[in-house]
Design a protein around this motif. Structure first.
Motif, PDB file in Angstrom:
ATOM      1  N   LYS A 180       3.163 -10.053   8.980  1.00  0.00           N
ATOM      2  CA  LYS A 180       3.687  -9.146  10.001  1.00  0.00           C
ATOM      3  C   LYS A 180       5.156  -9.441  10.307  1.00  0.00           C
ATOM      4  N   HIS A 183       1.090 -10.850  17.000  1.00  0.00           N
ATOM      5  CA  HIS A 183       2.257 -10.517  17.815  1.00  0.00           C
ATOM      6  C   HIS A 183       3.393 -11.533  17.715  1.00  0.00           C
ATOM      7  N   SER A 184       3.070 -12.795  17.505  1.00  0.00           N
ATOM      8  CA  SER A 184       4.152 -13.787  17.469  1.00  0.00           C
ATOM      9  C   SER A 184       4.931 -13.733  16.166  1.00  0.00           C
ATOM     10  N   ARG A 203       3.604 -12.618  25.568  1.00  0.00           N
ATOM     11  CA  ARG A 203       2.267 -12.022  25.415  1.00  0.00           C
ATOM     12  C   ARG A 203       1.229 -12.955  25.999  1.00  0.00           C
ATOM     13  N   TYR A 228       8.983 -14.229  24.210  1.00  0.00           N
ATOM     14  CA  TYR A 228       7.598 -14.017  23.792  1.00  0.00           C
ATOM     15  C   TYR A 228       6.684 -14.419  24.951  1.00  0.00           C
TER      16      TYR A 228
END
Length: 423
Positions: free
Chosen positions: A18, A301-302, A319, A317
């Motif tokens: 990702k 996500h990271s 989240r 960050y």
């Protein structure tokens, strides 16, 4: 003109894949080298203990991208490659075959390795762990044969494997050194919900027990407990946690403490090296401390956050930790962070006996984490309560007749609205 910069990503799992995708989507035109030790292209791990074991997911569904995506997006994916060292002075990653790859920025997403048991017989055939696709394949094959399965460790992986095994008709015994499953994570009240659910489905627990040895000729046939009890076993799954793969970071001289220590922008102690996923012990501004979170959502996500940080964006960050599980007819989502000893009470709205409830872990009146069980579409509201960082009215929090949106901090508490909970 092509960007001359080279970004190297070590670890071709979800976080690394990702991150590479985000680099391309945000316009990075330089070289991206994605290095993975496994022979497979990047894949997601949740199905390994869920859909693949149950037979409800196709193997191809676990991969992050189609086979041709990497070439189409000019990502140099190299699988089956070991990175042996990082030379920070030369800004190079050294491969096991001696090849060196220069980098302008380096992202470490090397993941974690399951902990084993240092007992006699641990190397017998049939003593399994779960981290990779081949691991999942081996466990699925063992479940297809039925028989006796012993699961060592009543954490999330252990319980998901136990649930899949029971649904395949296997006889399942779970060995756990604590008094309840997930005790450190959930506390006794909520942990009993999971214990009772598994017992209702025929799982036998051996609490307060540890494994002394595995017995068998070439293949495991029994598990010996510390009290001398022998449990018959056609297969064993050991799920006693993982350890972050930080050897490369330690060799490079990065700051390591329960993972690679990074700031809220996912930068390590070397400003050209970043970390994401299971190995990142990242500063979390909501909780005011460093957290290392091993779940799927963190990798999802990271990795992109680290990619944006590598490109020079101002990244925070923050989240909230999130994970989920599916066991039998129970579906659960957990949001937030409430370690053992980090909360003073648990508030429940709903019905524990029916396994339809939301639990909140509270410290000083503040919501630290929330878990919704068989109640859906409430994660945003739970996140709002956590991020408020202010005490809430616990009576209103426990009342299913009051919408979560109306459980506001006590210093701005409105009159009761009388609205029903949307969940």
């Amino acid at each position: 003109m092509k960007d001359p910069h080279v970004f190297v990503i070590v670890g071709a799992g979800l976080a690394g894949a990702k991150a590479a995708q985000t680099l391309r989507e945000t316009g990075f035109g330089g070289e991206i080298v994605l290095l993975g030790e496994e022979p497979e292209r990047p894949y997601e791990r949740p199905a390994l203990s869920k859909g693949l074991l149950l037979g409800t997911a196709e193997r191809e569904s676990v991969f992050v991208h189609e086979p041709g995506w990497y070439a189409a997006h000019d990502v140099d994916l190299r699988t089956g490659v070991h990175v042996s060292a990082v030379d920070r002075a030369a800004r190079q990653a050294e491969l096991g075959d001696g090849q060196r790859i220069g980098y302008d920025a380096l992202l470490l997403t090397t993941g974690a390795t399951p902990r084993g048991l240092d007992v006699p017989g641990a190397d017998l055939n049939g003593v399994l762990s779960l981290r990779t696709l081949p691991d999942s394949d081996r466990i699925a094959a063992a479940l297809a044969d039925g028989g006796h399965l012993v699961v060592v460790g009543a954490g999330w992986i252990g319980l998901e494997v136990a649930a899949a095994a029971r649904q395949h008709g296997a006889t399942v015994t779970v060995v756990e050194h604590s008094e309840l499953p997930l005790l450190r994570v959930l506390g006794p009240g909520i942990a009993r919900v999971f214990a009772d659910m598994h017992r209702d489905h025929g799982v036998t627990f051996r609490f307060g027990a540890t494994v002394r040895a595995f017995r068998g000729e070439s293949r495991v046939s029994a598990v010996v407990l510390d009290d001398g009890t022998e449990l018959p076993a056609d297969a064993v799954v050991v799920g006693v946690g993982v350890q972050p793969n930080v050897a490369l970071a330690e060799q490079a001289g990065l700051t390591v403490d329960n993972g690679i220590v990074v700031d809220q922008a996912l930068r390590s102690s070397d400003p050209r090296i970043y970390a994401a996923g299971d190995i990142a012990n990242a500063y979390h501004p909501v909780y005011g401390t460093h957290l290392r979170v091993e779940h799927w959502a963190t990798a999802l996500h990271s990795g992109p956050a680290a990619a944006r940080s590598m490109l020079g964006a101002e990244v925070v960050y923050d989240r909230l930790p999130y994970f989920y599980t599916d066991q039998y007819d129970l579906g659960m989502e957990y949001t937030g962070y409430a370690p053992s000893g980090g909360y003073d009470t648990v508030v429940v709205r709903g019905d524990l006996a029916k396994r339809e409830f939301i639990a909140f872990w509270i410290a000083g009146g503040r919501v630290m984490a929330g878990m919704n069980v068989n109640i859906w579409d409430v994660t945003p509201q739970i996140e709002t309560l956590i991020r408020s960082s202010k005490p809430v009215d616990l009576a209103r929090l426990a009342d299913p007749g009051i919408a979560l949106e109306d459980v506001t901090p006590v210093d701005t508490q409105p009159l009761a609205s009388g609205r029903s909970n949307r969940s």
